[in-house]
Motif scaffolding. Sequence first.
Motif, PDB file in Angstrom:
ATOM      1  N   SER A   1       0.786  -1.179  -0.180  1.00 57.77           N
ATOM      2  CA  SER A   1      -0.112   0.221   0.188  1.00 57.77           C
ATOM      3  C   SER A   1       0.919   1.256   0.157  1.00 57.77           C
ATOM      4  O   SER A   1       0.337   2.329  -0.645  1.00 57.77           O
ATOM      5  N   LEU A   2       1.940   1.184   0.741  1.00 57.36           N
ATOM      6  CA  LEU A   2       2.844   2.466   0.693  1.00 57.36           C
ATOM      7  C   LEU A   2       3.617   2.605  -1.029  1.00 57.36           C
ATOM      8  O   LEU A   2       3.468   3.730  -1.340  1.00 57.36           O
ATOM      9  N   CYS A   3       3.639   1.551  -1.487  1.00 61.08           N
ATOM     10  CA  CYS A   3       3.897   1.819  -2.832  1.00 61.08           C
ATOM     11  C   CYS A   3       3.043   2.587  -3.623  1.00 61.08           C
ATOM     12  O   CYS A   3       3.383   3.570  -4.500  1.00 61.08           O
ATOM     13  N   ASP A   4       1.884   2.149  -3.456  1.00 56.78           N
ATOM     14  CA  ASP A   4       0.761   2.859  -4.406  1.00 56.78           C
ATOM     15  C   ASP A   4       0.587   4.320  -3.766  1.00 56.78           C
ATOM     16  O   ASP A   4       0.462   5.345  -4.455  1.00 56.78           O
ATOM     17  N   GLU A   5       0.540   4.487  -2.301  1.00 53.30           N
ATOM     18  CA  GLU A   5       0.690   5.720  -2.126  1.00 53.30           C
ATOM     19  C   GLU A   5       1.630   6.668  -2.405  1.00 53.30           C
ATOM     20  O   GLU A   5       1.331   8.137  -3.026  1.00 53.30           O
ATOM     21  N   ILE A   6       2.894   6.281  -2.536  1.00 48.17           N
ATOM     22  CA  ILE A   6       3.981   6.975  -3.059  1.00 48.17           C
ATOM     23  C   ILE A   6       3.830   7.263  -4.604  1.00 48.17           C
ATOM     24  O   ILE A   6       4.198   8.540  -5.101  1.00 48.17           O
ATOM     25  N   ALA A   7       3.153   6.453  -5.165  1.00 48.59           N
ATOM     26  CA  ALA A   7       3.126   6.643  -6.726  1.00 48.59           C
ATOM     27  C   ALA A   7       2.122   7.617  -6.977  1.00 48.59           C
ATOM     28  O   ALA A   7       1.919   8.224  -8.109  1.00 48.59           O
ATOM     29  N   SER A   8       1.096   7.617  -6.176  1.00 47.83           N
ATOM     30  CA  SER A   8      -0.160   8.590  -6.472  1.00 47.83           C
ATOM     31  C   SER A   8       0.343  10.025  -6.261  1.00 47.83           C
ATOM     32  O   SER A   8      -0.280  10.893  -6.799  1.00 47.83           O
ATOM     33  N   SER A   9       1.522  10.634  -5.648  1.00 45.01           N
ATOM     34  CA  SER A   9       2.056  11.779  -5.890  1.00 45.01           C
ATOM     35  C   SER A   9       3.003  12.194  -6.500  1.00 45.01           C
ATOM     36  O   SER A   9       3.295  12.986  -6.583  1.00 45.01           O
ATOM     37  N   ASP A  10       3.507  11.249  -7.607  1.00 45.83           N
ATOM     38  CA  ASP A  10       4.394  11.542  -8.464  1.00 45.83           C
ATOM     39  C   ASP A  10       4.112  10.809 -10.048  1.00 45.83           C
ATOM     40  O   ASP A  10       4.168   9.386  -9.744  1.00 45.83           O
ATOM     41  N   LYS A  11       3.731  11.394 -10.925  1.00 42.66           N
ATOM     42  CA  LYS A  11       3.252  10.394 -12.422  1.00 42.66           C
ATOM     43  C   LYS A  11       4.489   9.821 -12.543  1.00 42.66           C
ATOM     44  O   LYS A  11       4.287   9.072 -13.739  1.00 42.66           O
ATOM     45  N   ARG A  12       5.818  10.078 -12.359  1.00 44.75           N
ATOM     46  CA  ARG A  12       6.790   9.433 -12.818  1.00 44.75           C
ATOM     47  C   ARG A  12       7.123   8.091 -12.302  1.00 44.75           C
ATOM     48  O   ARG A  12       7.712   7.385 -12.604  1.00 44.75           O
ATOM     49  N   ILE A  13       6.173   7.653 -11.405  1.00 49.69           N
ATOM     50  CA  ILE A  13       6.317   6.491 -10.481  1.00 49.69           C
ATOM     51  C   ILE A  13       5.181   5.554 -10.977  1.00 49.69           C
ATOM     52  O   ILE A  13       4.128   5.778 -10.914  1.00 49.69           O
ATOM     53  N   LYS A  14       5.586   4.443 -11.143  1.00 50.62           N
ATOM     54  CA  LYS A  14       4.575   3.221 -11.311  1.00 50.62           C
ATOM     55  C   LYS A  14       4.956   2.124 -10.679  1.00 50.62           C
ATOM     56  O   LYS A  14       6.038   1.682 -10.199  1.00 50.62           O
ATOM     57  N   VAL A  15       3.748   1.270 -10.441  1.00 57.05           N
ATOM     58  CA  VAL A  15       3.993   0.208  -9.473  1.00 57.05           C
ATOM     59  C   VAL A  15       3.465  -1.154  -9.996  1.00 57.05           C
ATOM     60  O   VAL A  15       2.689  -1.258 -10.679  1.00 57.05           O
ATOM     61  N   ILE A  16       4.309  -2.113  -9.878  1.00 55.74           N
ATOM     62  CA  ILE A  16       3.851  -3.708 -10.323  1.00 55.74           C
ATOM     63  C   ILE A  16       3.847  -4.347  -8.950  1.00 55.74           C
ATOM     64  O   ILE A  16       4.721  -4.300  -8.058  1.00 55.74           O
ATOM     65  N   HIS A  17       2.479  -4.934  -8.773  1.00 55.95           N
ATOM     66  CA  HIS A  17       2.524  -6.056  -7.692  1.00 55.95           C
ATOM     67  C   HIS A  17       2.489  -7.279  -8.228  1.00 55.95           C
ATOM     68  O   HIS A  17       1.993  -7.704  -9.141  1.00 55.95           O
ATOM     69  N   GLN A  18       3.449  -8.102  -7.123  1.00 60.89           N
ATOM     70  CA  GLN A  18       3.390  -9.608  -7.862  1.00 60.89           C
ATOM     71  C   GLN A  18       3.563 -10.336  -6.614  1.00 60.89           C
ATOM     72  O   GLN A  18       3.875 -10.262  -5.659  1.00 60.89           O
ATOM     73  N   GLU A  19       3.300 -11.652  -6.893  1.00 59.74           N
ATOM     74  CA  GLU A  19       3.570 -12.710  -5.781  1.00 59.74           C
ATOM     75  C   GLU A  19       5.217 -12.789  -5.738  1.00 59.74           C
ATOM     76  O   GLU A  19       5.944 -12.436  -6.751  1.00 59.74           O
ATOM     77  N   ASN A  20       5.505 -13.200  -4.587  1.00 60.55           N
ATOM     78  CA  ASN A  20       7.180 -13.149  -4.247  1.00 60.55           C
ATOM     79  C   ASN A  20       7.949 -14.112  -5.082  1.00 60.55           C
ATOM     80  O   ASN A  20       7.557 -15.260  -5.343  1.00 60.55           O
TER      81      ASN A  20
END
Length: 336
Positions: A49-68
């Motif tokens: 959730s922190l990844c998503d929060e950080i990405a929401s404030s900077d359009k240069r940031i993208k997030v990929i969620h995956q299984e370990n």
Amino acid sequence: MNSKTLTVIVPCYNVKGYLRKCVESIANQTYKDISILLIDDGSTDGTSSLCDEIASSDKRIKVIHQENKGSSLTREIGINNSTSEFVTFVDSDDWIHPDMYQHMMDALINENADIAQCGVCDMWGDTPKHRYQDIYNNIYTTYNHIDSFCKLIEEKEWRSYFWNKIYRRQLFENVQFPAGRGLDEDTSVMHQVFHHAKSTVYFKDEYYFYFHRQGSICMDDSLEGKFKKYYDRTNARLERYLFVAQYPEYKSIMPYLKSITISMCIAGLRLAAKYPTYFPKNFFNYLSSNILAIPFSKSEMDPEWISKMKKIELRYLRLSPALYRHTIPLIYKLLK
């Protein structure tokens, strides 16, 4: 000078307390033409959730969620999801100097090089440990293909870290990333990358801050963790030797490479004989046969790596791998 986009790949696994500082150091770079790819590798501590929060404030940031999948395959996924000409990596508990990418990208483009790398400052808590110098003069040296490759293998001033370097993304085409390797994954990959690079620019400046923290793979002191590190390191060293031995142009570095490979493989073999339940069933036979296949003369034995005891063990192994396997645990028990 024309700016070129740089993709910064950040593998993230259970780093909730460290990630924000890491990403801020990337986002605040003086080199602005960057994209940041956060890859959440199945975190369970709120990092997702922190990844998503950080990405929401900077359009240069993208997030990929995956299984370990582990850091090695996560880096490969990052490369495969990048479309820029240049890529780099930052570990999610580390941080970087604000001018790091500006200076390194300028040098890369000016010299038309394939790799740029910089010095590393070790951080133990808030205490820095400088490896070479505590100055920033932004002066770099350019090395050709052979010299770059040999300096990497030599491992004195240069190391096989993923994260203190910028690369042309094409260098990773056909590179094999080891699945499941927690330690020395960079040793398994970096010689493949440098083999395809025509030149490298190098800054001694310590632009990268490597944070040593409890809970990381490198700091795992459990019994299982220690043996897993030996297993990973031994395989990585053997893979590197087998790769380099294919190319006559690297013959100047082979005495050193043979010495360190023999040394680390003997250490791994000793543990596989003493604690067989912690290693794969056929690991001893696989490792011993590969050690014995390395052409090695007395003149190539580097005393820094091959001790008197390891020389004895090597002769013993050549005499009989089966005898070595069954008696070396007893010998070391008597020596204690």
